[in-house]
Write a protein that holds these residues in place. Structure first.
Motif: not given
Length: 211
Positions: A177-195
Motif C-alpha cells: 500500500l505504501r513502502p516503508a521509508m528507511v535508511g540503509v547501512a553502507k560499508g558493512g560486511p556482505k550478506h550471507v553468500a549466495g544472496e
C-alpha cells in the motif's frame, strides 16, 4: 446349347463381370475416402473440443483469481486513505515532550492514552482486513516493500540492512500500500553468500514530503 451360342454370350458375361468388378473397386475407393474424411473431421472436432475445454479452464481460473483479488483488495483504496489518519495520530503522540508525559497530570495522561488507544484500534481494524504495518528495522532491504531515503555508514551490520525507519509502510495481502521509508547501512560486511546484494531504490521525492 451350341458352341456358337456360347461364344456369343461369353462377351456379354465378361462385360457384366468387368462392370461389377469396376463397381466394387469404385465402392471400396469411395468408402476409403469417406472413412479418411470422417477420421479427419473427427480429429478436427476432437482438437476443437480440447481447445474449448482449455479455454474454459483458463477462464475459470481467471475468474477465481479475479474474485479472490476483489475480496482481498476491495478495501485497498480506503485503507490507503486511512494511513494518513494513523500517521497523524502517531505524529501527535511523538510531538509530546517526555517531561510532559512524566508530569503526572491526570487529564493530560488520559488524553495521551485515548490517542494511543485510537491508534491501536485503527491498526487492529486495518489488520483484520488484511492490512499489515511494515517496520523493517534490522531486516534486509527489499525494494518491493521499502523505499531507501538515505544511506548510513555502519560497518557493524551487513550492507543494505535497514537501520532506521523514517516512516512505517503498509501492505495488503501480497501488495504494498505504501513502502516503508528507511535508511540503509553502507560499508558493512556482505550478506550471507549466495544472496545477491540489493541496491537501494531511487529516492522518492513525494515520499520525502510525506515523511
Amino acid at each position: 446349347m451350341s458352341d456358337q451360342a456360347k461364344d456369343e454370350r461369353a462377351p456379354d458375361e465378361a462385360e457384366t463381370v468387368g462392370a461389377a468388378t469396376e463397381h466394387t473397386e469404385g465402392s471400396v475407393d469411395g468408402d476409403y475416402e469417406a472413412l479418411v474424411r470422417l477420421l479427419k473431421e473427427n480429429d478436427e472436432l476432437k482438437d476443437r473440443a480440447l481447445r474449448v475445454a482449455a479455454e474454459m479452464e483458463n477462464l475459470r481460473r481467471r475468474t477465481a483469481r479475479d474474485v479472490h483479488d476483489a475480496r482481498a483488495y476491495a478495501v485497498a483504496n480506503f485503507a490507503r486513505d486511512m494511513l494518513s489518519v494513523s500517521d497523524n495520530l502517531r505524529r501527535a503522540l511523538d510531538a509530546i515532550p517526555a517531561e510532559t508525559k512524566a508530569s503526572g497530570d491526570a487529564g493530560f495522561k488520559a488524553l495521551i492514552e485515548g490517542v494511543e488507544l485510537t491508534e491501536r484500534a485503527m491498526l487492529s481494524a486495518l489488520e483484520r482486513h488484511g492490512v499489515k504495518k511494515l517496520e523493517p528495522e534490522g531486516e534486509k532491504f527489499d525494494p518491493n516493500f521499502h523505499q531507501a531515503m538515505f544511506e548510513v555508514p555502519n560497518p557493524e551490520v551487513p550492507a543494505n540492512t535497514v537501520v532506521q525507519v523514517v516512516q512505517p509502510g503498509y501492505s495488503i495481502g501480497e501488495r504494498v500500500l505504501r513502502p516503508a521509508m528507511v535508511g540503509v547501512a553502507k560499508g558493512g560486511p556482505k550478506h550471507v553468500a549466495g544472496e545477491a546484494p540489493v541496491e537501494p531504490g531511487p529516492v522518492n521525492e513525494q515520499a520525502e514530503k510525506d515523511a
